[in-house]
Design a protein around this motif. Structure first.
Motif, short mmCIF file in Angstrom:
data_model
loop_
_atom_site.label_atom_id
_atom_site.label_comp_id
_atom_site.label_asym_id
_atom_site.label_seq_id
_atom_site.Cartn_x
_atom_site.Cartn_y
_atom_site.Cartn_z
N HIS A 171 134.95 20.50 -25.39
CA HIS A 171 134.41 20.43 -26.52
C HIS A 171 134.98 19.59 -27.86
O HIS A 171 134.85 18.83 -28.45
N PHE A 172 136.00 21.19 -28.01
CA PHE A 172 136.50 20.51 -29.79
C PHE A 172 137.74 19.39 -29.05
O PHE A 172 138.17 19.38 -29.94
N LEU A 173 139.07 20.19 -27.74
CA LEU A 173 139.06 18.34 -27.97
C LEU A 173 138.99 17.59 -27.18
O LEU A 173 139.84 16.13 -26.24
N TYR A 174 137.82 17.18 -27.37
CA TYR A 174 137.41 15.80 -27.10
C TYR A 174 137.40 14.73 -27.38
O TYR A 174 138.28 13.59 -26.52
N PRO A 175 137.14 14.63 -29.35
CA PRO A 175 137.83 13.61 -29.84
C PRO A 175 139.45 12.90 -29.46
O PRO A 175 139.65 12.11 -29.07
N LEU A 176 140.17 14.59 -29.46
CA LEU A 176 141.45 14.11 -28.84
C LEU A 176 141.89 13.23 -27.86
O LEU A 176 142.91 11.58 -27.25
N LEU A 177 140.89 13.34 -25.88
CA LEU A 177 140.77 12.90 -24.90
C LEU A 177 140.25 11.34 -24.92
O LEU A 177 141.13 10.71 -24.46
N LYS A 178 139.54 11.47 -25.78
CA LYS A 178 138.46 10.59 -26.13
C LYS A 178 139.38 9.49 -26.03
O LYS A 178 139.35 8.11 -26.13
N SER A 179 140.05 9.49 -27.20
CA SER A 179 140.80 8.30 -27.85
C SER A 179 141.23 7.73 -27.29
O SER A 179 142.04 7.07 -27.37
N ARG A 180 142.10 8.43 -26.35
CA ARG A 180 142.91 8.18 -25.49
C ARG A 180 142.72 6.48 -24.26
O ARG A 180 143.37 5.66 -24.00
N GLY A 181 141.65 6.85 -24.12
CA GLY A 181 140.88 6.52 -23.16
C GLY A 181 141.25 5.84 -21.95
O GLY A 181 140.52 5.34 -21.22
N ASN A 182 141.79 7.54 -21.74
CA ASN A 182 142.50 7.40 -20.57
C ASN A 182 142.96 8.66 -20.29
O ASN A 182 144.36 9.22 -20.59
N ALA A 183 142.16 9.72 -20.51
CA ALA A 183 142.49 10.93 -19.88
C ALA A 183 142.25 11.99 -19.15
O ALA A 183 141.03 11.62 -18.16
N SER A 184 142.59 13.05 -18.57
CA SER A 184 142.18 13.65 -17.44
C SER A 184 142.07 15.18 -17.77
O SER A 184 143.06 15.54 -18.36
N VAL A 185 140.40 15.49 -17.12
CA VAL A 185 140.76 17.26 -17.51
C VAL A 185 140.18 17.54 -15.86
O VAL A 185 139.14 17.28 -15.19
N VAL A 186 141.18 18.66 -16.37
CA VAL A 186 140.89 19.46 -14.70
C VAL A 186 140.83 21.32 -15.06
O VAL A 186 141.09 21.67 -15.94
N ASN A 187 139.30 21.52 -14.10
CA ASN A 187 138.48 22.87 -14.29
C ASN A 187 139.32 23.17 -13.40
O ASN A 187 138.53 23.46 -11.23
N PHE A 188 139.74 24.46 -13.44
CA PHE A 188 139.54 25.28 -12.30
C PHE A 188 138.62 26.15 -11.53
O PHE A 188 137.69 27.08 -13.00
N ALA A 189 137.86 25.77 -10.76
CA ALA A 189 136.49 26.71 -10.23
C ALA A 189 137.43 27.49 -9.54
O ALA A 189 138.34 28.29 -9.11
N SER A 190 136.77 28.07 -7.81
CA SER A 190 137.05 28.28 -7.25
C SER A 190 136.16 28.55 -5.25
O SER A 190 135.15 27.80 -5.70
N VAL A 191 137.23 28.62 -4.69
CA VAL A 191 136.32 28.47 -3.45
C VAL A 191 134.96 29.71 -3.88
O VAL A 191 133.72 29.19 -2.63
N GLN A 192 135.01 30.81 -5.06
CA GLN A 192 134.06 32.25 -4.98
C GLN A 192 133.18 31.46 -5.24
O GLN A 192 132.49 31.60 -5.56
N GLY A 193 133.48 29.79 -5.61
CA GLY A 193 132.31 28.79 -6.36
C GLY A 193 131.19 28.36 -5.59
O GLY A 193 130.03 27.62 -5.88
N HIS A 194 131.38 28.38 -3.25
CA HIS A 194 130.75 28.21 -2.92
C HIS A 194 130.52 29.11 -2.33
O HIS A 194 128.97 28.75 -1.84
N LEU A 195 131.25 30.09 -1.65
CA LEU A 195 130.39 31.15 -1.12
C LEU A 195 131.81 32.66 -1.67
O LEU A 195 132.36 31.93 -2.07
N ASN A 196 131.10 33.44 -2.03
CA ASN A 196 131.56 34.59 -2.07
C ASN A 196 132.00 35.98 -0.99
O ASN A 196 130.64 36.38 0.25
N GLN A 197 133.08 37.07 -2.25
CA GLN A 197 132.86 37.74 -1.35
C GLN A 197 131.67 38.98 -1.79
O GLN A 197 131.47 38.56 -2.57
N ASN A 198 131.87 40.20 -1.38
CA ASN A 198 131.03 40.76 -2.41
C ASN A 198 131.69 41.67 -3.39
O ASN A 198 133.00 41.19 -3.51
N ASN A 199 130.01 42.08 -4.59
CA ASN A 199 130.57 42.91 -5.34
C ASN A 199 131.82 42.40 -6.86
O ASN A 199 132.71 42.31 -7.33
N VAL A 200 131.54 40.74 -6.53
CA VAL A 200 131.81 39.63 -7.60
C VAL A 200 131.50 38.76 -8.20
O VAL A 200 131.27 37.98 -8.60
#
Ligand code: NAD
Length: 260
Positions: free
Chosen positions: A122-151
């Motif tokens: 949110h707060f860095l978006y103006p700087l990203l947008k001003s480039r007109g060509n930027a990339s955001v990579v978010n780290f998810a995990s396999v555990q966002g699809h299927l997971n172990q116990n206790n997480v």
């Protein structure tokens, strides 16, 4: 406080150890100036001495603190005319079920692993947008699809990052900001070693536990931070220009394998 930056391509990476540090190293070798943000003074100092100050800077920041992230973005805005890449990587992996996760535990994991990604984006978006060509990579995990116990908290935030990424991607494509997530399997980092330590029986060997983790991946081993950094390098680079709103697995065939 971020000092003067003279590079033509700039990236912000959250986290200062493990995958974040390897991503920073890789992006520096790709020609970026990298600003790493972390809230652990010891890790920050180690990252600073490992990366040097020519092509990288390490900033003390808690990504779950809205005021601090807003100040950081404003400060960066005075020094940069745009931002080419944001890699949201900082996360924690607490253990707990619906019975054992307290409201404070829940707030903490959601605050860092989900709200932290939102605040940085949110707060860095103006700087990203001003480039007109930027990339955001978010780290998810396999555990966002299927997971172990206790997480419970961790898996919830990682599943939410898939939806957050999609929702952000479809809104931001028109601004030339591409947003994607990556979903690693087991990658050898301090976070993985923490997980392995908690699963190693008393008197047992940490390396044996990590080898066991590796066996559930088709390739038979855990991954390296450099392998993950290479995928991030692709996703922030020009050759991934048609990749938008995707989730990219990097899991040694973990999810492809039926463990029966
Ligand atoms: N290592 C794995 O096996 C694995 C697997 C799947 C997904 N992931 C994801 O990859 C990303 C990186 O994981 P890692 O293994 O390198 O983790 P790590 O624990 O080794 O590193 C995480 C970094 O985030 C920082 N951090 C934590 N809370 C913070 C906060 N409030 N503000 C700023 N920084 C904070 C830590 O200090 C650390 O530098 C995480 O999003 C994790 O969920 C890792």
């Amino acid at each position: 406080m971020v000092s003067d930056i003279k590079s033509t391509r700039n990236a912000v990476v959250t986290g200062t150890a493990g995958i974040a540090l390897a991503v920073a190293r890789r992006l520096v070798s790709d020609g970026f100036f990298v600003i790493l943000c972390g809230n652990d003074p010891e890790q920050n100092a180690a990252a600073r001495s490992s990366l040097g100050d020519q092509h990288a800077q390490v900033v003390e920041l808690d990504v779950s603190d809205a005021d601090a992230v807003e100040r950081f973005a404003a400060d960066l805005g005075h020094r940069l005319d745009g931002l080419d890449a944001l890699v949201n990587c900082a996360a924690i992996q607490p253990y707990g079920t619906i019975e054992t996760t307290t409201p404070a535990d829940w707030q903490k994991v959601v605050g860092i692993n989900l709200t932290g990604y939102y605040l940085m984006s949110h707060f860095l978006y103006p700087l990203l947008k001003s480039r007109g060509n930027a990339s955001v990579v978010n780290f998810a995990s396999v555990q966002g699809h299927l997971n172990q116990n206790n997480v419970l908290g961790y898996a919830t935030t990682k599943g939410a990052i898939h939806a957050f990424t999609r929702a952000m991607a479809v809104d931001c494509a028109k601004d030339g900001v591409r947003v994607n997530s990556v979903s690693p399997g087991s990658i050898r980092t301090p976070l993985l070693e923490f997980a392995a330590r908690s699963l190693t029986p008393e008197g047992g060997n940490l390396e044996d536990t990590i080898k066991e983790f590796g066996k559930s991946h088709s390739i038979g081993r855990v991954g390296t931070t450099e392998e993950v950094a290479a995928l991030v390098s692709y996703l922030v680079g020009p050759e991934s220009g048609f990749c938008i709103g995707g989730d990219f697995p990097i899991d040694g065939g973990l999810r492809a394998k039926l463990n029966v």
